[in-house]
Every structure is written in C-alpha cells, then in structure tokens.
Design a protein around this motif. Structure first.
Motif, short mmCIF file in Angstrom:
data_model
loop_
_atom_site.label_atom_id
_atom_site.label_comp_id
_atom_site.label_asym_id
_atom_site.label_seq_id
_atom_site.Cartn_x
_atom_site.Cartn_y
_atom_site.Cartn_z
N GLU A 29 -24.99 -46.21 62.66
CA GLU A 29 -24.33 -45.56 63.79
C GLU A 29 -22.84 -45.56 63.49
O GLU A 29 -22.26 -46.60 63.22
CB GLU A 29 -24.63 -46.30 65.08
N ASN A 57 -31.04 -35.70 64.73
CA ASN A 57 -32.06 -36.74 64.79
C ASN A 57 -33.47 -36.16 64.88
O ASN A 57 -34.40 -36.69 64.28
CB ASN A 57 -31.80 -37.67 65.97
N LEU A 76 -33.60 -43.45 65.70
CA LEU A 76 -32.88 -42.18 65.67
C LEU A 76 -32.39 -41.79 67.07
O LEU A 76 -32.82 -40.79 67.64
CB LEU A 76 -33.76 -41.08 65.08
N GLU A 77 -31.51 -42.59 67.62
CA GLU A 77 -30.92 -42.31 68.91
C GLU A 77 -29.41 -42.42 68.79
O GLU A 77 -28.90 -43.34 68.15
CB GLU A 77 -31.44 -43.27 69.97
N VAL A 80 -26.33 -40.78 64.41
CA VAL A 80 -26.87 -41.56 63.29
C VAL A 80 -26.55 -40.84 61.98
O VAL A 80 -26.77 -39.65 61.84
CB VAL A 80 -28.40 -41.74 63.43
#
Length: 167
Positions: A29, A57, A76-77, A80
């Motif tokens: 991140e 994502n 995948l939040e 990224v």
C-alpha cells in the motif's frame, strides 16, 4: 464486444503473464507517498531488477483468480501496488521493506512466492533473507574453509619436517 471490455481483457492477460513469469509478487500500500518518494522507490526497484506496477484491483483480482491465487484477493483493497520479481525471489520484498523502514507510508500487505500466499509478516521475514549472491558467497566460504585449514595443516607438517631435518 465493446472497446472498453477488450482493453480490460488485455490488461488482465498482461497481469496474468507477469504473475506467471514472476518468482515473487509483493503487494504494498503506497497511499501517502509523495511523487518524489514514489520516484525514488521506483528507481530502487528498477536497480534491483524488480518491475513495479499499479493496476486496478478488480483486474488483478480477476487475473489472480484465473491463476488459482484466490487467497490474495482479500489484500486488494485501497491503493495497492505490485512488485514483480523475476530473477531474485527476495529482491522485491527486501527492496520494499528497506524503503518502508524510512518511509512509514509504505506498507507491505502480502505476496505470492513460488505459488504460496504470504501475509505482510511473512513478506517481512522473506525480506530478511540476504540476496542470492551473498548466500552463494557464504556457501563457497564454508566449503573453502575446511580445504584451507587442511592446506595450512599440510604446510605446517612440511615446515616441521624440514626444520627437524635441518637440525
């Protein structure tokens, strides 16, 4: 088929290809990094032979699912980035981890190494492994040490016998 869908399918195919070629894939991140910091990070990754990309994502999730990496989808939040390591398994994790030590905004989220899903803590453990060249040098050093000691012993015996015969 509409053009937007074709573009997305091409991106998914590109991501899948990179994932298949990679020995290690590290997700991080990057939110909060300045442009200068991001540029510095990209330079360090390039020097380490690591490819660094930012994809949507959803497209990464589609590619991961197609390759059987469903476990990575939960990471995948938010924003990224993905580091692909093709030669050295530890290079992406090590480079990102070293950068994260001085830039607290960068966070290691997860990774895929040899088909196994790693969480952030395991990625940090992977980052602690020295580069391949260092490991090979240590191996060669440990192989060379007994041979060197044996040579020194033979030399000492020869010197002792020569000093005894000279007396």
């Amino acid at each position: 088929m509409n053009k937007n869908r074709q573009l997305k399918e091409a991106k998914v195919a590109e991501i899948k290809e990179k994932m298949e070629k990679s020995q290690a894939i590290i997700l991080s991140e990057y939110q909060g990094l300045t442009v200068e910091e991001d540029t510095e990070l990209r330079k360090k990754l390039r020097e380490a032979g690591v490819e660094y990309k930012v994809y949507k994502n959803k497209l990464v999730a589609l590619a991961a699912k197609e390759l059987g990496f469903d476990g990575i989808v939960s990471y995948l939040e938010g924003p990224v980035s993905i580091a692909f390591g093709y030669d050295d398994v530890t290079a992406p994790a090590r480079t990102l981890n070293d950068f994260a030590k001085t830039h607290k905004k960068l966070e290691l989220k997860a990774g895929i190494v040899a088909g196994d899903i790693y969480d952030g803590d395991k990625v940090k453990q992977l980052a602690a492994i020295p580069p391949r060249e260092v490991l090979l040098a240590k191996l060669l050093g440990s192989i060379k040490a007994p041979v060197s000691n044996f040579a020194y012993m033979l030399s000492a015996i020869k010197d002792k016998k020569q000093s005894e015969t000279a007396e």
